[in-house]
Scaffold this motif. Structure first.
Motif, PDB file in Angstrom:
ATOM      1  N   LEU A 100       0.839  -1.384  -0.005  1.00  0.00           N
ATOM      2  CA  LEU A 100       0.068  -0.014  -0.157  1.00  0.00           C
ATOM      3  C   LEU A 100       0.702   1.266   0.004  1.00  0.00           C
ATOM      4  O   LEU A 100       2.079   1.219   0.423  1.00  0.00           O
ATOM      5  CB  LEU A 100      -0.960  -0.035   1.378  1.00  0.00           C
ATOM      6  N   LYS A 101       0.138   2.343  -0.304  1.00  0.00           N
ATOM      7  CA  LYS A 101       0.911   3.620  -0.340  1.00  0.00           C
ATOM      8  C   LYS A 101       1.081   3.942   1.205  1.00  0.00           C
ATOM      9  O   LYS A 101       0.143   3.545   2.157  1.00  0.00           O
ATOM     10  CB  LYS A 101       0.350   4.828  -1.099  1.00  0.00           C
ATOM     11  N   THR A 102       1.850   4.811   1.419  1.00  0.00           N
ATOM     12  CA  THR A 102       2.313   5.390   2.958  1.00  0.00           C
ATOM     13  C   THR A 102       1.170   5.668   3.919  1.00  0.00           C
ATOM     14  O   THR A 102       1.072   5.077   4.811  1.00  0.00           O
ATOM     15  CB  THR A 102       3.307   6.436   2.812  1.00  0.00           C
ATOM     16  N   ASN A 103       0.306   6.518   3.319  1.00  0.00           N
ATOM     17  CA  ASN A 103      -0.812   6.943   4.152  1.00  0.00           C
ATOM     18  C   ASN A 103      -1.689   5.795   4.459  1.00  0.00           C
ATOM     19  O   ASN A 103      -1.999   5.713   5.488  1.00  0.00           O
ATOM     20  CB  ASN A 103      -1.595   7.989   3.402  1.00  0.00           C
ATOM     21  N   TYR A 104      -1.948   4.925   3.672  1.00  0.00           N
ATOM     22  CA  TYR A 104      -2.772   3.774   3.916  1.00  0.00           C
ATOM     23  C   TYR A 104      -2.061   2.835   4.931  1.00  0.00           C
ATOM     24  O   TYR A 104      -2.769   2.263   5.852  1.00  0.00           O
ATOM     25  CB  TYR A 104      -3.281   2.994   2.644  1.00  0.00           C
ATOM     26  N   ARG A 105      -0.751   2.664   4.580  1.00  0.00           N
ATOM     27  CA  ARG A 105      -0.169   1.572   5.580  1.00  0.00           C
ATOM     28  C   ARG A 105      -0.004   2.257   7.079  1.00  0.00           C
ATOM     29  O   ARG A 105      -0.258   1.338   7.778  1.00  0.00           O
ATOM     30  CB  ARG A 105       1.408   1.593   5.025  1.00  0.00           C
ATOM     31  N   GLU A 106       0.126   3.572   7.298  1.00  0.00           N
ATOM     32  CA  GLU A 106       0.062   4.049   8.345  1.00  0.00           C
ATOM     33  C   GLU A 106      -1.052   3.893   9.246  1.00  0.00           C
ATOM     34  O   GLU A 106      -1.169   3.326  10.289  1.00  0.00           O
ATOM     35  CB  GLU A 106       0.334   5.798   8.431  1.00  0.00           C
ATOM     36  N   VAL A 107      -2.257   4.016   8.513  1.00  0.00           N
ATOM     37  CA  VAL A 107      -3.292   3.967   9.102  1.00  0.00           C
ATOM     38  C   VAL A 107      -3.947   2.469   9.234  1.00  0.00           C
ATOM     39  O   VAL A 107      -4.590   2.157  10.457  1.00  0.00           O
ATOM     40  CB  VAL A 107      -4.565   4.820   8.220  1.00  0.00           C
ATOM     41  N   ARG A 141     -10.904   8.008   9.347  1.00  0.00           N
ATOM     42  CA  ARG A 141     -12.078   7.217   8.788  1.00  0.00           C
ATOM     43  C   ARG A 141     -12.060   6.867   7.135  1.00  0.00           C
ATOM     44  O   ARG A 141     -12.025   5.805   6.682  1.00  0.00           O
ATOM     45  CB  ARG A 141     -13.542   7.713   9.110  1.00  0.00           C
ATOM     46  N   SER A 142     -11.957   8.123   6.427  1.00  0.00           N
ATOM     47  CA  SER A 142     -12.132   7.855   4.862  1.00  0.00           C
ATOM     48  C   SER A 142     -10.668   7.216   4.505  1.00  0.00           C
ATOM     49  O   SER A 142     -10.822   6.355   3.604  1.00  0.00           O
ATOM     50  CB  SER A 142     -12.105   8.989   4.272  1.00  0.00           C
ATOM     51  N   THR A 143      -9.649   7.554   5.105  1.00  0.00           N
ATOM     52  CA  THR A 143      -8.414   6.833   4.586  1.00  0.00           C
ATOM     53  C   THR A 143      -8.550   5.256   4.950  1.00  0.00           C
ATOM     54  O   THR A 143      -8.072   4.422   4.216  1.00  0.00           O
ATOM     55  CB  THR A 143      -7.100   7.402   5.136  1.00  0.00           C
ATOM     56  N   TYR A 144      -8.899   5.008   6.153  1.00  0.00           N
ATOM     57  CA  TYR A 144      -8.896   3.699   6.605  1.00  0.00           C
ATOM     58  C   TYR A 144      -9.849   2.800   5.585  1.00  0.00           C
ATOM     59  O   TYR A 144      -9.296   1.590   5.177  1.00  0.00           O
ATOM     60  CB  TYR A 144      -9.489   3.627   8.197  1.00  0.00           C
ATOM     61  N   TYR A 145     -10.876   3.417   5.265  1.00  0.00           N
ATOM     62  CA  TYR A 145     -12.008   2.760   4.501  1.00  0.00           C
ATOM     63  C   TYR A 145     -11.391   2.623   2.986  1.00  0.00           C
ATOM     64  O   TYR A 145     -11.257   1.436   2.479  1.00  0.00           O
ATOM     65  CB  TYR A 145     -13.136   3.607   4.291  1.00  0.00           C
TER      66      TYR A 145
END
Lengths: 202, 170
Positions: free
Chosen positions: B117-124, B150-154
């Motif tokens: 995944l891209k960084t933001n997604y991995r972080e969350v 919420r939205s990034t996690y989704y």
């Protein structure tokens, strides 16, 4: 469906520290307090050293300034501007006839004042900021004794940018002595024409 | 209570969580050093800790910064630093994701999907999913709004599902 995935993600295995790692890290954390306090002591000590050094440096500067001031008056070679008197020039001329004597100005606005005595020619070399005041006074008080005042325009820096004011028997004439005194040189000193005018009008 | 005692207690309580986070974040190399650095930093900066917040959240924030520094130091991307599951390596007696995941195909695929995944997604995913932080705490650690978490996690979950579906299709 996201709920299922969320549960799957949560069920991913957890890594954890071994007993050995745990003990080692814990011991280091606890020991670090000692290093920490040691570092603090060092930094406290370093700060004190810096303070003491700073104070010592300031005191040294004050002391040196004071000593220079004292020496100026005692030696007679270096004279503060506010104590600069025409007698000094005369005295220096007498004492150092044919020699070069440097009078260093203590004030910031005049970084160098040089008096050169050479037979019957009396040169005064000045930096530009206080020249008007001093030259005018010199001319007022001693016009009959002064043959040549050499005014150096410090910002310009070469001989072509020197102006020479010649006084003969109390009559002040603005002249150039140096053959190479060019138009550029005239321009350089042109901004001081009020000074010359005052001297010439004298 | 003196601060080293407090930090020592925190280490007892949250040491494994920090360790787990760092393993998932930077891979299995030098993880214990990083964990130690996290607690050392906490000890050093204890005075700046606002008591009203959760110490674990604060420690994870420090760990996250340390992990970012570590990745920068290594000069490679996160993914490249992760030790591949198939790679045979000497694993100490403690559980690492590599060791555990070798036993479970489903976990292995999920883990790989997260790593891609891209960084933001991995972080969350790491904070909200694996570490189990609340939306509020995740937002606080990442410095995001709760709605962004919420939205990034989704979206991250959706991306993982796509990855897993791709694997299944293959």
């Amino acid at each position: 469906m996201n709920e299922d995935l969320h549960k799957k993600i949560q069920s991913l295995p957890k890594a954890h520290l071994s007993h050995k790692q745990r003990t080692s890290i814990k011991r280091n954390i606890e020991q670090n307090t000692l290093y920490d306090s040691c570092e603090q002591q060092q930094s406290w000590f370093a700060q004190r050293v810096i303070h003491v050094t700073g104070i010592a440096a300031i005191l040294t500067l004050v002391f040196l300034s004071f000593m220079i001031g004292v020496n100026v008056n005692r030696s007679g070679d270096i004279i503060p501007f506010d104590k600069f008197k025409m007698e000094n020039i005369e005295n220096l001329q007498l004492v150092h006839d044919g020699e070069e004597t440097v009078i260093k100005e203590q004030k910031v606005i005049i970084d160098l004042l040089t008096i050169i005595s050479d037979h019957d020619l009396f040169f005064i070399e000045l930096t530009e900021r206080e020249h008007q005041k001093l030259l005018t006074k010199v001319m007022e008080d001693h016009a009959e004794k002064i043959h040549i005042i050499l005014y150096q325009n410090k910002g310009q820096g070469n001989i072509q940018q020197y102006a020479f004011m010649i006084s003969k028997n109390g009559e002040v004439v603005l002249e150039t002595i140096h053959n190479g005194f060019s138009r550029k040189g005239y321009k350089a000193v042109g901004k001081h024409k009020n000074l010359y005018k005052r001297i010439v009008d004298f | 209570m003196c601060k080293n005692k407090i930090i020592s207690e925190w280490f007892e309580l949250y040491g494994d969580d920090i360790y787990n986070y760092v393993v998932y974040r930077v891979g299995s190399m030098d993880v214990d050093d990083i964990v130690q650095e996290v607690f050392m930093k906490a000890l050093q900066k204890y005075e700046t800790f606002r008591k009203e917040s959760n110490p674990k959240t604060w420690l994870i924030s420090i760990a996250r910064n340390k992990a970012i520094d570590e990745m920068r130091k290594r000069g490679t991307k996160w993914r490249k630093n992760m030790m591949p599951f198939h790679q045979k390596c000497e694993i100490p007696d403690h559980q690492t994701p590599e060791k555990v995941l070798q036993m479970n195909e489903e976990h292995r695929e999920l883990y790989q999907a997260i790593q891609s995944l891209k960084t933001n997604y991995r972080e969350v995913i790491l904070l909200r999913g694996i570490e189990g932080f609340s939306i509020k705490d995740t937002a606080s650690i990442l410095g995001w709004s709760e709605s962004k978490v919420r939205s990034t996690y989704y979206r991250a979950c959706k991306a993982i599902k796509n990855q897993l579906r791709g694997h299944m299709d293959e």
